[in-house]
Design an enzyme around this catalytic site. Structure first.
Site, PDB file in Angstrom:
ATOM      1  N   ASN A  42      39.297   1.098 -25.505  1.00  0.00           N
ATOM      2  CA  ASN A  42      38.928   1.220 -26.801  1.00  0.00           C
ATOM      3  C   ASN A  42      39.858   2.688 -27.303  1.00  0.00           C
ATOM      4  O   ASN A  42      40.184   3.429 -26.322  1.00  0.00           O
ATOM      5  CB  ASN A  42      37.552   1.589 -26.816  1.00  0.00           C
ATOM      6  CG  ASN A  42      36.996   2.623 -26.048  1.00  0.00           C
ATOM      7  OD1 ASN A  42      37.501   2.694 -24.838  1.00  0.00           O
ATOM      8  ND2 ASN A  42      35.855   3.439 -26.358  1.00  0.00           N
ATOM      9  N   ILE A  43      40.132   2.702 -28.440  1.00  0.00           N
ATOM     10  CA  ILE A  43      40.921   3.835 -29.158  1.00  0.00           C
ATOM     11  C   ILE A  43      40.185   4.409 -30.217  1.00  0.00           C
ATOM     12  O   ILE A  43      40.301   3.620 -31.283  1.00  0.00           O
ATOM     13  CB  ILE A  43      42.225   3.260 -29.364  1.00  0.00           C
ATOM     14  CG1 ILE A  43      43.069   2.555 -28.358  1.00  0.00           C
ATOM     15  CG2 ILE A  43      43.048   4.254 -29.908  1.00  0.00           C
ATOM     16  CD1 ILE A  43      44.203   1.804 -28.542  1.00  0.00           C
ATOM     17  N   GLU A  44      39.520   5.560 -30.013  1.00  0.00           N
ATOM     18  CA  GLU A  44      38.965   6.103 -31.146  1.00  0.00           C
ATOM     19  C   GLU A  44      39.747   6.768 -32.230  1.00  0.00           C
ATOM     20  O   GLU A  44      40.958   7.159 -31.792  1.00  0.00           O
ATOM     21  CB  GLU A  44      37.623   6.856 -30.467  1.00  0.00           C
ATOM     22  CG  GLU A  44      36.784   5.873 -29.684  1.00  0.00           C
ATOM     23  CD  GLU A  44      35.481   6.670 -29.347  1.00  0.00           C
ATOM     24  OE1 GLU A  44      35.419   8.050 -29.523  1.00  0.00           O
ATOM     25  OE2 GLU A  44      34.411   6.264 -28.713  1.00  0.00           O
ATOM     26  N   CYS A  53      38.107  -1.450 -30.667  1.00  0.00           N
ATOM     27  CA  CYS A  53      37.526  -1.661 -29.369  1.00  0.00           C
ATOM     28  C   CYS A  53      38.567  -1.964 -28.314  1.00  0.00           C
ATOM     29  O   CYS A  53      39.380  -2.852 -28.630  1.00  0.00           O
ATOM     30  CB  CYS A  53      36.499  -2.866 -29.476  1.00  0.00           C
ATOM     31  SG  CYS A  53      35.156  -2.467 -30.563  1.00  0.00           S
ATOM     32  N   GLU A  55      38.269  -4.766 -26.296  1.00  0.00           N
ATOM     33  CA  GLU A  55      38.598  -6.234 -26.341  1.00  0.00           C
ATOM     34  C   GLU A  55      39.671  -6.550 -27.478  1.00  0.00           C
ATOM     35  O   GLU A  55      40.379  -7.578 -27.022  1.00  0.00           O
ATOM     36  CB  GLU A  55      37.162  -6.872 -26.768  1.00  0.00           C
ATOM     37  CG  GLU A  55      35.934  -6.927 -25.480  1.00  0.00           C
ATOM     38  CD  GLU A  55      35.410  -5.584 -25.930  1.00  0.00           C
ATOM     39  OE1 GLU A  55      35.728  -4.603 -26.542  1.00  0.00           O
ATOM     40  OE2 GLU A  55      34.150  -5.402 -25.551  1.00  0.00           O
ATOM     41  N   CYS A  90      31.181  -6.340 -28.860  1.00  0.00           N
ATOM     42  CA  CYS A  90      30.412  -6.430 -29.950  1.00  0.00           C
ATOM     43  C   CYS A  90      30.834  -7.780 -31.024  1.00  0.00           C
ATOM     44  O   CYS A  90      31.515  -8.475 -30.480  1.00  0.00           O
ATOM     45  CB  CYS A  90      30.861  -5.108 -30.865  1.00  0.00           C
ATOM     46  SG  CYS A  90      32.577  -5.258 -31.562  1.00  0.00           S
ATOM     47  N   CYS A  93      34.462  -8.129 -32.219  1.00  0.00           N
ATOM     48  CA  CYS A  93      35.394  -8.676 -31.181  1.00  0.00           C
ATOM     49  C   CYS A  93      34.972 -10.169 -30.620  1.00  0.00           C
ATOM     50  O   CYS A  93      35.813 -10.924 -30.590  1.00  0.00           O
ATOM     51  CB  CYS A  93      35.132  -7.647 -29.782  1.00  0.00           C
ATOM     52  SG  CYS A  93      35.744  -6.184 -30.350  1.00  0.00           S
TER      53      CYS A  93
HETATM   54  N1  THU Z   1      33.511  -0.350 -27.872  1.00  0.00           N
HETATM   55  C1  THU Z   1      34.373  -1.271 -27.623  1.00  0.00           C
HETATM   56  O1  THU Z   1      35.546  -0.885 -27.011  1.00  0.00           O
HETATM   57  N2  THU Z   1      34.073  -2.636 -27.472  1.00  0.00           N
HETATM   58  C2  THU Z   1      32.806  -3.071 -27.611  1.00  0.00           C
HETATM   59  O2  THU Z   1      32.653  -4.238 -27.915  1.00  0.00           O
HETATM   60  C3  THU Z   1      31.822  -2.277 -28.422  1.00  0.00           C
HETATM   61  C4  THU Z   1      32.209  -0.945 -28.546  1.00  0.00           C
HETATM   62  C5  THU Z   1      33.770   1.098 -28.033  1.00  0.00           C
HETATM   63  C6  THU Z   1      34.150   1.510 -29.424  1.00  0.00           C
HETATM   64  C7  THU Z   1      33.732   2.931 -29.475  1.00  0.00           C
HETATM   65  O3  THU Z   1      34.811   3.595 -28.903  1.00  0.00           O
HETATM   66  C8  THU Z   1      32.740   2.961 -28.396  1.00  0.00           C
HETATM   67  O4  THU Z   1      32.744   1.839 -27.376  1.00  0.00           O
HETATM   68  C9  THU Z   1      31.349   3.408 -28.685  1.00  0.00           C
HETATM   69  O5  THU Z   1      30.790   2.426 -29.662  1.00  0.00           O
END
Ligand code: THU
Length: 134
Positions: A42-44, A53, A55, A90, A93
């Protein structure tokens, strides 16, 4: 490629998560039909909704590299990188995966300590959206 080996690669990918806002780190390892594996984290972003996300990072990296056929995805995640629970993909994804993967596409989840769960995209996203014309 065993499920455990794919989960191990997902854990390694999780170490590269950029999650300074939520602290929740996710890693994904996508197994292609030719045996290659693409990783994602994940890359915020400071503009929160731009977050990508793990995935979709893995999926889009693979597609951009020319891959189109996929067999399995391993996902792990947890607060601070501690994997206490299964980290299910999620809804966004799941829909993104459904563009390229069928109902039998395997999704492998893991926890620290070795517990695993295997499901399918068909179980996770029944009735995926498709354009009527396709
Ligand atoms: N996140 C994912 O990488 N994959 C998912 O399927 C659900 C959420 C990440 C997004 C965010 O950076 C962190 O989890 C919290 O929501």
């Amino acid at each position: 490629m065993t499920d455990q080996a794919l989960l191990q690669q997902a854990k390694e990918a999780m170490q590269r998560a950029h999650a300074p806002y939520s602290g929740y780190k996710v890693g994904a390892a996508l197994l292609c039909a030719d045996g290659s594996v693409y990783l994602g984290c994940n890359i915020e972003n400071a503009s929160y909704s731009l977050t990508n996300c793990a995935e979709r990072t893995a999926l889009f990296t693979a597609v951009a590299a020319g891959q189109r056929s996929f067999v399995a995805l391993a996902v792990v995640g947890g607060q601070g990188g501690v994997i206490n629970d299964f980290a299910y993909p999620c809804g966004a994804c799941r829909q993104a995966l459904s563009e390229f993967c069928g109902a039998d596409f395997r999704v492998i989840l893991g926890k620290d300590g070795g517990e695993t769960k295997v499901t399918t995209l068909g179980e996770l996203l029944p009735g995926a959206f498709r354009l009527a014309s396709e």
